[in-house]
Motif scaffolding. Structure first.
Motif, mmCIF file in Angstrom:
data_model
loop_
_atom_site.group_PDB
_atom_site.id
_atom_site.type_symbol
_atom_site.label_atom_id
_atom_site.label_comp_id
_atom_site.label_asym_id
_atom_site.label_seq_id
_atom_site.Cartn_x
_atom_site.Cartn_y
_atom_site.Cartn_z
ATOM 1 N N GLY A 294 0.784 -1.228 0.000
ATOM 2 C CA GLY A 294 0.000 0.000 0.000
ATOM 3 C C GLY A 294 0.811 1.270 0.000
ATOM 4 O O GLY A 294 0.229 2.372 0.077
ATOM 5 N N ARG A 295 2.128 1.177 -0.091
ATOM 6 C CA ARG A 295 2.949 2.387 -0.132
ATOM 7 C C ARG A 295 2.724 3.129 -1.441
ATOM 8 O O ARG A 295 2.867 2.569 -2.521
ATOM 9 C CB ARG A 295 4.430 2.054 -0.032
ATOM 10 C CG ARG A 295 4.900 1.483 1.295
ATOM 11 C CD ARG A 295 6.416 1.345 1.288
ATOM 12 N NE ARG A 295 6.918 0.730 2.497
ATOM 13 C CZ ARG A 295 7.085 -0.590 2.660
ATOM 14 N NH1 ARG A 295 6.763 -1.414 1.655
ATOM 15 N NH2 ARG A 295 7.563 -1.074 3.786
ATOM 16 N N ALA A 296 2.384 4.416 -1.336
ATOM 17 C CA ALA A 296 2.198 5.243 -2.522
ATOM 18 C C ALA A 296 3.252 6.343 -2.612
ATOM 19 O O ALA A 296 3.204 7.170 -3.518
ATOM 20 C CB ALA A 296 0.809 5.874 -2.515
ATOM 21 N N GLY A 297 4.205 6.360 -1.684
ATOM 22 C CA GLY A 297 5.286 7.330 -1.707
ATOM 23 C C GLY A 297 5.015 8.538 -0.823
ATOM 24 O O GLY A 297 3.867 8.896 -0.542
ATOM 25 N N LEU A 321 -1.970 -4.356 6.171
ATOM 26 C CA LEU A 321 -0.707 -4.262 5.428
ATOM 27 C C LEU A 321 -0.218 -2.822 5.336
ATOM 28 O O LEU A 321 0.983 -2.558 5.456
ATOM 29 C CB LEU A 321 -0.889 -4.841 4.026
ATOM 30 C CG LEU A 321 -1.044 -6.364 3.929
ATOM 31 C CD1 LEU A 321 -1.369 -6.777 2.499
ATOM 32 C CD2 LEU A 321 0.228 -7.068 4.401
ATOM 33 N N ALA A 322 -1.122 -1.883 5.101
ATOM 34 C CA ALA A 322 -0.717 -0.480 5.000
ATOM 35 C C ALA A 322 -0.114 0.005 6.315
ATOM 36 O O ALA A 322 0.905 0.709 6.322
ATOM 37 C CB ALA A 322 -1.917 0.383 4.608
ATOM 38 N N ASP A 340 -0.781 -12.695 4.677
ATOM 39 C CA ASP A 340 -1.714 -11.678 4.200
ATOM 40 C C ASP A 340 -1.575 -11.441 2.705
ATOM 41 O O ASP A 340 -2.568 -11.236 2.000
ATOM 42 C CB ASP A 340 -1.501 -10.365 4.955
ATOM 43 C CG ASP A 340 -2.258 -10.323 6.275
ATOM 44 O OD1 ASP A 340 -3.137 -11.178 6.479
ATOM 45 O OD2 ASP A 340 -1.982 -9.437 7.098
ATOM 46 N N LEU A 341 -0.359 -11.474 2.206
ATOM 47 C CA LEU A 341 -0.153 -11.266 0.772
ATOM 48 C C LEU A 341 -0.739 -12.419 -0.041
ATOM 49 O O LEU A 341 -1.304 -12.199 -1.123
ATOM 50 C CB LEU A 341 1.339 -11.099 0.466
ATOM 51 C CG LEU A 341 1.975 -9.777 0.916
ATOM 52 C CD1 LEU A 341 3.467 -9.781 0.641
ATOM 53 C CD2 LEU A 341 1.305 -8.589 0.241
ATOM 54 N N ARG A 342 -0.636 -13.637 0.467
ATOM 55 C CA ARG A 342 -1.243 -14.772 -0.232
ATOM 56 C C ARG A 342 -2.766 -14.641 -0.249
ATOM 57 O O ARG A 342 -3.416 -14.905 -1.271
ATOM 58 C CB ARG A 342 -0.820 -16.085 0.430
ATOM 59 C CG ARG A 342 0.611 -16.509 0.104
ATOM 60 C CD ARG A 342 0.842 -17.966 0.481
ATOM 61 N NE ARG A 342 0.694 -18.188 1.907
ATOM 62 C CZ ARG A 342 1.685 -18.094 2.791
ATOM 63 N NH1 ARG A 342 2.908 -17.775 2.369
ATOM 64 N NH2 ARG A 342 1.486 -18.330 4.067
ATOM 65 N N GLU A 348 -7.713 -10.993 -5.071
ATOM 66 C CA GLU A 348 -7.535 -10.304 -6.347
ATOM 67 C C GLU A 348 -8.052 -11.163 -7.492
ATOM 68 O O GLU A 348 -8.726 -10.658 -8.403
ATOM 69 C CB GLU A 348 -6.046 -9.986 -6.552
ATOM 70 C CG GLU A 348 -5.722 -9.307 -7.864
ATOM 71 C CD GLU A 348 -6.032 -7.821 -7.872
ATOM 72 O OE1 GLU A 348 -6.354 -7.303 -8.965
ATOM 73 O OE2 GLU A 348 -5.943 -7.187 -6.808
ATOM 74 N N ARG A 349 -7.776 -12.473 -7.456
ATOM 75 C CA ARG A 349 -8.292 -13.370 -8.497
ATOM 76 C C ARG A 349 -9.812 -13.382 -8.493
ATOM 77 O O ARG A 349 -10.457 -13.374 -9.551
ATOM 78 C CB ARG A 349 -7.744 -14.789 -8.294
ATOM 79 C CG ARG A 349 -6.249 -14.926 -8.535
ATOM 80 C CD ARG A 349 -5.847 -16.383 -8.693
ATOM 81 N NE ARG A 349 -6.184 -17.198 -7.542
ATOM 82 C CZ ARG A 349 -5.406 -17.346 -6.477
ATOM 83 N NH1 ARG A 349 -4.227 -16.723 -6.423
ATOM 84 N NH2 ARG A 349 -5.768 -18.136 -5.474
ATOM 85 N N PHE A 350 -10.391 -13.392 -7.305
ATOM 86 C CA PHE A 350 -11.843 -13.388 -7.198
ATOM 87 C C PHE A 350 -12.433 -12.090 -7.752
ATOM 88 O O PHE A 350 -13.422 -12.102 -8.490
ATOM 89 C CB PHE A 350 -12.251 -13.569 -5.733
ATOM 90 C CG PHE A 350 -13.733 -13.614 -5.503
ATOM 91 C CD1 PHE A 350 -14.454 -14.767 -5.772
ATOM 92 C CD2 PHE A 350 -14.417 -12.506 -5.020
ATOM 93 C CE1 PHE A 350 -15.828 -14.825 -5.561
ATOM 94 C CE2 PHE A 350 -15.787 -12.547 -4.812
ATOM 95 C CZ PHE A 350 -16.490 -13.705 -5.084
ATOM 96 N N ALA A 351 -11.806 -10.969 -7.396
ATOM 97 C CA ALA A 351 -12.295 -9.670 -7.867
ATOM 98 C C ALA A 351 -12.203 -9.566 -9.382
ATOM 99 O O ALA A 351 -13.106 -9.022 -10.039
ATOM 100 C CB ALA A 351 -11.498 -8.543 -7.205
ATOM 101 N N ARG A 352 -11.138 -10.099 -9.964
ATOM 102 C CA ARG A 352 -11.007 -10.074 -11.421
ATOM 103 C C ARG A 352 -12.080 -10.952 -12.065
ATOM 104 O O ARG A 352 -12.576 -10.648 -13.148
ATOM 105 C CB ARG A 352 -9.613 -10.546 -11.832
ATOM 106 C CG ARG A 352 -8.477 -9.611 -11.403
ATOM 107 C CD ARG A 352 -8.512 -8.319 -12.161
ATOM 108 N NE ARG A 352 -7.544 -7.357 -11.664
ATOM 109 C CZ ARG A 352 -7.398 -6.117 -12.131
ATOM 110 N NH1 ARG A 352 -8.191 -5.698 -13.124
ATOM 111 N NH2 ARG A 352 -6.506 -5.291 -11.616
ATOM 112 N N GLY A 353 -12.423 -12.032 -11.376
ATOM 113 C CA GLY A 353 -13.507 -12.864 -11.870
ATOM 114 C C GLY A 353 -14.832 -12.109 -11.884
ATOM 115 O O GLY A 353 -15.619 -12.222 -12.824
ATOM 116 N N LEU A 354 -15.070 -11.311 -10.836
ATOM 117 C CA LEU A 354 -16.273 -10.489 -10.790
ATOM 118 C C LEU A 354 -16.287 -9.463 -11.920
ATOM 119 O O LEU A 354 -17.313 -9.247 -12.572
ATOM 120 C CB LEU A 354 -16.371 -9.766 -9.443
ATOM 121 C CG LEU A 354 -16.749 -10.590 -8.216
ATOM 122 C CD1 LEU A 354 -16.705 -9.724 -6.974
ATOM 123 C CD2 LEU A 354 -18.133 -11.203 -8.378
ATOM 124 N N ALA A 355 -15.129 -8.824 -12.149
ATOM 125 C CA ALA A 355 -15.044 -7.820 -13.211
ATOM 126 C C ALA A 355 -15.315 -8.433 -14.574
ATOM 127 O O ALA A 355 -15.896 -7.803 -15.451
ATOM 128 C CB ALA A 355 -13.673 -7.152 -13.183
#
Length: 455
Positions: A294-297, A321-322, A340-342, A348-355
């Motif tokens: 979550g680092r954005a700089g 994580l942030a 947590d990353l796993r 993320e895979r599930f969300a892409r499936g929804l999209a």
């Protein structure tokens, strides 16, 4: 080092992401400031009703009741123990040079920060439909807020339309509450929904739960529909005209319509604090760029749906994580983040499936007639927007300056994505080439008097 003042860490948002971020920081001995527009913590998905409300968490949150209870109790306990500062019913309306302008109680105060965690969530993503500017048309989120916060349905005979899990969820919640839901109209065809099965298999229990909710809708649910127009008279909505998957024209009388096509990340503050953005082709929207944690700089961290549209479970992980990234950057000891990353990768895979299963219907947007309204705040028509592309070129902010699209109360939250699709279609380019509307302060409507100070 022991005499140094502790860093001032501010979290914007008290939904699942903000609560988990705050908890992680408190556990490390820090005292964060949590700012939220709600009177009570919980965010949209776990929104809490006023005190004395008679409906139980099971009635409000269904299968998520235990999670909601746990998050609410955790945050309330930290506030009661004085381990964090909660600025409730407050909105960050501007951000610049390490300072936030906070609107609350009718006035604006400026607070500084050393580190900032943005857990701003998301808003409804809507598609303009001819007639959507009439009284009685709401977003799915608004319908859900009214049900959760006040136990009311916003109409006597309701039609829901759009696509995505929120469409099914709100429909099932309204039916369970006893509302008269006449139809639930999904623009995603069945065959398209099946294309997302592989991604949805990443969370089979959640997918099965969604199918169960869908079954409760029974014959109210229609997939692969084409939305033609919302009819209305002087009193508001009267009916919706649509075509079913076979192309047959249907007219459904109603006095309320709620619409939504999944979510749009709330990114205005991320823009003001200098985050960079990337156009996501699958979600067809601009999202702020951050690393895995979550680092954005520049001391900015992003968590939850304001960064990646992963739902409530993903928001909790992203918030943790942030905060962990923030602690690491401060030189504090942190636990392993591998688990947590796993989990986040699976979400993320599930969300892409929804999209994939419930896509943003950009073809429908591009086919809108000239007379349709694209920007409800400024009453900008599709025809006027197309005409201004010829004068200003295919650049989002130039079209905005000429047509006033995105200049109203919502600051483009509800019209930007559709406007960009229309500009891209007119100019024969991609939405990413059109760009995005720049965020500007105030990011929320604010009374002028709130900025006036004595002396």
């Amino acid at each position: 080092m022991s005499d140094a003042a502790p860093p001032k860490i501010v979290i914007v948002g008290a939904g699942p992401a903000g609560i988990r971020a705050a908890t992680t920081l408190v556990s490390a001995g820090l005292h964060p400031v949590v700012i939220d527009e709600g009177h009570r913590a919980g965010g949209q998905i776990y929104r809490r009703p006023p005190a004395g409300f008679v409906r139980t968490p099971e009635q409000l949150y269904g299968s998520e009741a235990a999670k909601a209870r746990a998050l609410h109790a955790l945050f309330d306990r930290l506030v009661e123990e004085g381990r964090l500062t909660h600025c409730a019913a407050s909105s960050v309306v501007a951000a610049h040079a390490g300072r936030l302008h906070l609107l609350g109680g009718g006035s604006v105060q400026v607070i500084g920060y050393d580190r900032l965690i943005l857990a701003t969530g998301a808003s409804d993503r809507v598609v303009p439909v001819p007639g959507w500017q009439n009284a009685g048309v709401y977003s799915l989120g608004a319908a859900q807020i009214a049900l959760k916060a006040q136990a009311v349905a916003l109409g006597r005979r309701i039609v829901l339309m759009g696509s995505g899990p929120l469409l099914t969820l709100v429909g099932a919640q309204l039916v369970k509450a006893g509302a008269d839901v006449a139809a639930v109209l999904d623009t995603a065809p069945w065959r398209r929904q099946m294309r997302g099965v592989l991604g949805l298999a990443a969370r089979p229990v959640v997918a099965l739960r969604g199918l169960t909710l869908r079954a409760r809708l029974g014959g109210r649910y229609h997939a692969g529909v084409t939305l033609e127009r919302i009819e209305a008279d002087a009193g508001g909505v009267t009916a919706i005209c649509w075509r079913d998957a076979r192309g047959r024209r249907r007219l459904t009388p109603c006095d309320m319509v709620a619409m939504g096509w999944h979510l749009c990340a709330e990114t205005h503050l991320a823009d003001l604090v200098g985050c960079t953005f990337t156009y996501d082709e699958q979600w067809r929207q601009w999202l702020p760029r951050a690393d895995q944690l979550g680092r954005a700089g520049n001391g900015i961290y992003l968590a939850g749906d304001g960064a990646r549209l992963l739902g409530a479970d993903g928001a909790e992980i992203a918030g943790r994580l942030a905060a962990t990234a923030c602690l690491s950057d401060l030189g504090r000891p942190v636990p392993s983040v591998d688990t947590d990353l796993r989990k986040l990768a699976r979400l993320e895979r599930f969300a892409r499936g929804l999209a994939c299963a419930f896509p943003w219907p950009f073809e429908m947007v591009r086919a809108l007639p000239d007379a349709a309204i694209v920007c409800r705040c400024e009453n900008v028509t599709v025809g006027a927007l197309r005409e201004n592309v010829d004068f200003g070129g295919a650049e989002a902010n130039r079209v905005k300056s000429l047509s006033r699209v995105g200049m109203g109360r919502c600051q483009g939250r509800y019209c930007q994505l559709a406007a960009v699709e229309l500009v891209a279609a007119k100019a024969g380019c991609t939405p990413s080439a059109v760009g995005r509307l720049r965020g500007q302060a105030p990011v929320r409507p604010a009374p002028i008097g709130a900025f006036l100070r004595d002396g």
